[in-house]
Scaffold this motif. Structure first.
Motif, PDB file in Angstrom:
ATOM      1  N   PHE A  22      62.708  58.193 -26.233  1.00  0.00           N
ATOM      2  CA  PHE A  22      61.827  59.277 -25.825  1.00  0.00           C
ATOM      3  C   PHE A  22      61.344  60.115 -27.008  1.00  0.00           C
TER       4      PHE A  22
ATOM      5  N   MET B 278      62.589  54.098 -23.545  1.00  0.00           N
ATOM      6  CA  MET B 278      61.402  54.309 -22.706  1.00  0.00           C
ATOM      7  C   MET B 278      61.208  53.096 -21.807  1.00  0.00           C
TER       8      MET B 278
ATOM      9  N   ASP C 286      57.617  55.385 -17.692  1.00  0.00           N
ATOM     10  CA  ASP C 286      57.608  56.603 -18.497  1.00  0.00           C
ATOM     11  C   ASP C 286      56.472  56.595 -19.510  1.00  0.00           C
TER      12      ASP C 286
END
Length: 180
Positions: free
Chosen positions: A91, A138, A142
């Motif tokens: 992320f 990820m 997302d």
């Protein structure tokens, strides 16, 4: 669903040959970079100089995206001179690449290198969940969510600063089993 529909209709993502999207599939750094640069319609063909990352095959499908991202300051790579295209993107890395590619202005602050992106993302409802773990991998769902939310958030005049595609191009990958 709105984010996935946006990604498909804008040719940022494509499904798999069986018609599925595979929202839980983990995304690597090269795949993420391709998706985010497609979202801003970057003309990756404008950069021909090598990326100089020791682990980037300049003939690979992802090389034009890496070259462009390096030239535009979207990625710097690791201290050892690598980009690690096949490594999953977490992320924190994804937020940094997305914010830099979309030229979203953030303020500095915090103790972690990614705090400026995370703070903006939380404040502006960019993340699907404000409790996202920055070290977690990820997933396709997302990636599309962040690209969609940032595209809604950004001003198209700011995005116009980057070179854009001159011709309509399909966003589907045709080599291997990768279908970002």
């Amino acid at each position: 669903i709105q984010a996935i529909e946006w990604g498909q209709s804008s040719n940022v993502i494509a499904g798999y040959p069986d018609g599925s999207f595979k929202p839980e599939r983990i995304v690597n750094r090269a795949e993420f970079l391709k998706i985010i640069l497609e979202a801003v319609e970057a003309d990756v063909s404008t950069v021909t100089a090598a990326s100089d990352f020791v682990d980037v095959d300049e003939n690979a499908w992802y090389a034009p995206y890496v070259r462009y991202a390096k030239q535009e300051g979207i990625v710097q790579g690791y201290a050892d001179g690598t980009f690690k295209p096949e490594q999953t993107v977490n992320f924190a890395e994804a937020l940094k690449m997305a914010y830099e590619a979309m030229r979203v202005t953030t303020t500095t602050g915090g103790t972690q290198w990614y705090d400026r992106y995370l703070s903006h993302a939380r404040t502006n409802n960019i993340l699907f969940s404000v409790d996202a773990d920055m070290s977690s991998d990820m997933r396709r769902k997302d990636v599309v969510w962040i690209a969609w939310k940032l595209s809604l958030h950004t001003n198209t005049a700011v995005l116009a600063e980057a070179p854009r595609k001159k011709t309509a191009q399909s966003s589907m990958l045709t080599s291997g089993n990768l279908y970002p």
